[in-house]
Design a protein around this motif. Structure first.
Motif, PDB file in Angstrom:
ATOM      1  N   SER A 175      15.762 109.934 -19.376  1.00  0.00           N
ATOM      2  CA  SER A 175      15.474 110.863 -18.287  1.00  0.00           C
ATOM      3  C   SER A 175      16.031 110.279 -16.993  1.00  0.00           C
ATOM      4  CB  SER A 175      13.971 111.109 -18.149  1.00  0.00           C
ATOM      5  OG  SER A 175      13.323 109.910 -17.815  1.00  0.00           O
ATOM      6  N   LEU A 176      16.323 111.160 -16.062  1.00  0.00           N
ATOM      7  CA  LEU A 176      16.835 110.737 -14.765  1.00  0.00           C
ATOM      8  C   LEU A 176      15.681 110.299 -13.883  1.00  0.00           C
ATOM      9  CD1 LEU A 176      19.403 113.590 -14.112  1.00  0.00           C
ATOM     10  CD2 LEU A 176      19.885 111.253 -14.817  1.00  0.00           C
ATOM     11  N   PRO A 177      15.943 109.368 -12.964  1.00  0.00           N
ATOM     12  CA  PRO A 177      14.871 108.979 -12.044  1.00  0.00           C
ATOM     13  C   PRO A 177      14.468 110.147 -11.155  1.00  0.00           C
ATOM     14  CG  PRO A 177      16.949 107.907 -11.465  1.00  0.00           C
ATOM     15  CD  PRO A 177      17.172 108.645 -12.743  1.00  0.00           C
ATOM     16  N   ALA A 178      13.184 110.228 -10.874  1.00  0.00           N
ATOM     17  CA  ALA A 178      12.684 111.324 -10.032  1.00  0.00           C
ATOM     18  C   ALA A 178      13.083 111.082  -8.585  1.00  0.00           C
ATOM     19  CB  ALA A 178      11.177 111.406 -10.155  1.00  0.00           C
ATOM     20  N   GLU A 179      13.547 112.137  -7.931  1.00  0.00           N
ATOM     21  CA  GLU A 179      13.886 112.048  -6.520  1.00  0.00           C
ATOM     22  C   GLU A 179      12.700 112.522  -5.703  1.00  0.00           C
ATOM     23  OE1 GLU A 179      17.763 113.210  -5.157  1.00  0.00           O
ATOM     24  OE2 GLU A 179      18.472 113.371  -7.214  1.00  0.00           O
ATOM     25  N   LYS A 180      12.453 111.837  -4.597  1.00  0.00           N
ATOM     26  CA  LYS A 180      11.286 112.141  -3.781  1.00  0.00           C
ATOM     27  C   LYS A 180      11.661 112.769  -2.450  1.00  0.00           C
ATOM     28  CE  LYS A 180       8.825 108.424  -5.961  1.00  0.00           C
ATOM     29  NZ  LYS A 180       8.431 107.063  -5.897  1.00  0.00           N
ATOM     30  N   ASP A 181      12.853 113.294  -2.336  1.00  0.00           N
ATOM     31  CA  ASP A 181      13.310 113.881  -1.085  1.00  0.00           C
ATOM     32  C   ASP A 181      12.999 115.368  -1.075  1.00  0.00           C
ATOM     33  OD1 ASP A 181      14.534 114.401   1.298  1.00  0.00           O
ATOM     34  OD2 ASP A 181      16.363 113.320   0.819  1.00  0.00           O
ATOM     35  N   ASP A 182      12.135 115.785  -0.143  1.00  0.00           N
ATOM     36  CA  ASP A 182      11.715 117.181  -0.066  1.00  0.00           C
ATOM     37  C   ASP A 182      12.456 117.969   0.999  1.00  0.00           C
ATOM     38  OD1 ASP A 182       9.891 116.709  -2.062  1.00  0.00           O
ATOM     39  OD2 ASP A 182       8.243 116.297  -0.688  1.00  0.00           O
ATOM     40  N   ASP A 223      20.006 114.363  -4.323  1.00  0.00           N
ATOM     41  CA  ASP A 223      19.294 115.252  -3.402  1.00  0.00           C
ATOM     42  C   ASP A 223      19.242 114.687  -1.985  1.00  0.00           C
ATOM     43  OD1 ASP A 223      18.927 117.134  -5.329  1.00  0.00           O
ATOM     44  OD2 ASP A 223      16.822 116.669  -5.698  1.00  0.00           O
ATOM     45  N   SER A 224      19.000 113.382  -1.855  1.00  0.00           N
ATOM     46  CA  SER A 224      18.956 112.791  -0.519  1.00  0.00           C
ATOM     47  C   SER A 224      20.339 112.812   0.132  1.00  0.00           C
ATOM     48  CB  SER A 224      18.392 111.375  -0.558  1.00  0.00           C
ATOM     49  OG  SER A 224      19.212 110.533  -1.323  1.00  0.00           O
ATOM     50  N   HIS A 225      21.390 112.604  -0.653  1.00  0.00           N
ATOM     51  CA  HIS A 225      22.753 112.690  -0.123  1.00  0.00           C
ATOM     52  C   HIS A 225      23.038 114.107   0.381  1.00  0.00           C
ATOM     53  CE1 HIS A 225      27.086 112.239   0.245  1.00  0.00           C
ATOM     54  NE2 HIS A 225      27.230 113.286  -0.535  1.00  0.00           N
ATOM     55  N   LEU A 226      22.684 115.100  -0.407  1.00  0.00           N
ATOM     56  CA  LEU A 226      22.930 116.488  -0.021  1.00  0.00           C
ATOM     57  C   LEU A 226      22.099 116.877   1.197  1.00  0.00           C
ATOM     58  CD1 LEU A 226      23.115 118.182  -3.532  1.00  0.00           C
ATOM     59  CD2 LEU A 226      25.014 117.493  -2.051  1.00  0.00           C
ATOM     60  N   HIS A 252      35.268 115.500  -7.428  1.00  0.00           N
ATOM     61  CA  HIS A 252      34.880 114.087  -7.476  1.00  0.00           C
ATOM     62  C   HIS A 252      33.723 113.907  -8.453  1.00  0.00           C
ATOM     63  CE1 HIS A 252      37.522 112.999  -4.199  1.00  0.00           C
ATOM     64  NE2 HIS A 252      37.102 114.088  -3.568  1.00  0.00           N
ATOM     65  N   LYS A 253      34.032 114.106  -9.725  1.00  0.00           N
ATOM     66  CA  LYS A 253      32.991 114.077 -10.751  1.00  0.00           C
ATOM     67  C   LYS A 253      32.337 112.711 -10.890  1.00  0.00           C
ATOM     68  CE  LYS A 253      34.815 117.931 -13.239  1.00  0.00           C
ATOM     69  NZ  LYS A 253      35.176 118.571 -14.442  1.00  0.00           N
ATOM     70  N   VAL A 254      33.095 111.640 -10.686  1.00  0.00           N
ATOM     71  CA  VAL A 254      32.526 110.299 -10.812  1.00  0.00           C
ATOM     72  C   VAL A 254      31.474 110.070  -9.727  1.00  0.00           C
ATOM     73  CG1 VAL A 254      33.049 107.830 -10.681  1.00  0.00           C
ATOM     74  CG2 VAL A 254      34.564 109.354 -11.937  1.00  0.00           C
ATOM     75  N   ILE A 255      31.803 110.431  -8.489  1.00  0.00           N
ATOM     76  CA  ILE A 255      30.838 110.282  -7.394  1.00  0.00           C
ATOM     77  C   ILE A 255      29.608 111.149  -7.667  1.00  0.00           C
ATOM     78  CG2 ILE A 255      30.454 110.698  -4.937  1.00  0.00           C
ATOM     79  CD1 ILE A 255      33.428 110.066  -4.501  1.00  0.00           C
ATOM     80  N   TYR A 256      29.839 112.376  -8.122  1.00  0.00           N
ATOM     81  CA  TYR A 256      28.728 113.282  -8.428  1.00  0.00           C
ATOM     82  C   TYR A 256      27.804 112.672  -9.478  1.00  0.00           C
ATOM     83  CZ  TYR A 256      26.241 117.092 -10.675  1.00  0.00           C
ATOM     84  OH  TYR A 256      25.263 117.864 -11.236  1.00  0.00           O
ATOM     85  N   TYR A 257      28.357 112.189 -10.590  1.00  0.00           N
ATOM     86  CA  TYR A 257      27.528 111.638 -11.653  1.00  0.00           C
ATOM     87  C   TYR A 257      26.860 110.332 -11.243  1.00  0.00           C
ATOM     88  CZ  TYR A 257      29.005 115.255 -14.850  1.00  0.00           C
ATOM     89  OH  TYR A 257      29.217 116.469 -15.443  1.00  0.00           O
ATOM     90  N   ASN A 258      27.528 109.525 -10.424  1.00  0.00           N
ATOM     91  CA  ASN A 258      26.892 108.302  -9.923  1.00  0.00           C
ATOM     92  C   ASN A 258      25.676 108.632  -9.064  1.00  0.00           C
ATOM     93  OD1 ASN A 258      28.662 106.581 -11.202  1.00  0.00           O
ATOM     94  ND2 ASN A 258      29.975 106.297  -9.430  1.00  0.00           N
ATOM     95  N   LEU A 259      25.821 109.604  -8.153  1.00  0.00           N
ATOM     96  CA  LEU A 259      24.693 110.010  -7.324  1.00  0.00           C
ATOM     97  C   LEU A 259      23.582 110.630  -8.168  1.00  0.00           C
ATOM     98  CD1 LEU A 259      26.604 111.566  -4.289  1.00  0.00           C
ATOM     99  CD2 LEU A 259      25.182 109.507  -4.249  1.00  0.00           C
ATOM    100  N   LEU A 260      23.955 111.445  -9.150  1.00  0.00           N
ATOM    101  CA  LEU A 260      22.972 112.110 -10.003  1.00  0.00           C
ATOM    102  C   LEU A 260      22.169 111.108 -10.825  1.00  0.00           C
ATOM    103  CD1 LEU A 260      21.863 114.816 -11.111  1.00  0.00           C
ATOM    104  CD2 LEU A 260      23.646 114.681 -12.861  1.00  0.00           C
ATOM    105  N   THR A 261      22.855 110.179 -11.480  1.00  0.00           N
ATOM    106  CA  THR A 261      22.165 109.245 -12.364  1.00  0.00           C
ATOM    107  C   THR A 261      21.405 108.161 -11.608  1.00  0.00           C
ATOM    108  OG1 THR A 261      24.189 107.944 -12.617  1.00  0.00           O
ATOM    109  CG2 THR A 261      23.726 109.614 -14.307  1.00  0.00           C
ATOM    110  N   SER A 262      21.774 107.908 -10.366  1.00  0.00           N
ATOM    111  CA  SER A 262      21.036 106.915  -9.579  1.00  0.00           C
ATOM    112  C   SER A 262      19.851 107.537  -8.854  1.00  0.00           C
ATOM    113  CB  SER A 262      21.967 106.243  -8.566  1.00  0.00           C
ATOM    114  OG  SER A 262      22.382 107.167  -7.582  1.00  0.00           O
TER     115      SER A 262
END
Length: 127
Positions: A25-32, A64-67, A50-60
């Protein structure tokens, strides 16, 4: 049989037919903070180019905080640009009262230019 490294670190498997699949499972993001149009544009850009950047941000767990950060930066820049360009070009409330169609035309022009600037400087830039 010895435990795998995954099991030693607390991971578990689910039996599906003849296969043991890890339960990931992916780590839960706490940014509301809200992700508006600028954040959605950034998301679409990252997914497409930029799929690599997208997947790096998603899996880490930082997507959501970046967006949300991009949304705030873009919104602030957009509002500042619209205000500055309107003042520079003399698009005032007085003009709005005297000639509403001219005011609308000039404000649409200013908003379109500000949108292009925000897209180039915030949305479509590299990390």
């Amino acid at each position: 049989m010895t435990d795998t490294l995954f099991e030693q670190l607390g991971g578990t498997y689910t039996q599906v037919g003849d296969y043991a699949l890890p339960e990931l499972s992916l780590p839960a993001e706490k940014d509301d903070r809200p992700i508006g149009i600028w954040g959605q544009r950034r998301l679409r850009y990252l997914k497409q180019y930029h799929k690599v950047i997208y997947y790096n941000l998603l899996t880490s767990g930082k997507l959501d905080s970046h967006l949300a950060d991009i949304e705030e930066q873009a919104q602030q820049l957009f509002l500042r640009l619209v205000k500055e360009l309107a003042e520079k070009e003399g698009v005032t409330e007085k003009l709005k009262a005297e000639n509403a169609m001219l005011w609308v035309r000039q404000m649409n022009n200013i908003r379109n230019r500000a949108t292009e600037i925000v897209n180039n400087e915030v949305i479509y830039r590299q990390l």
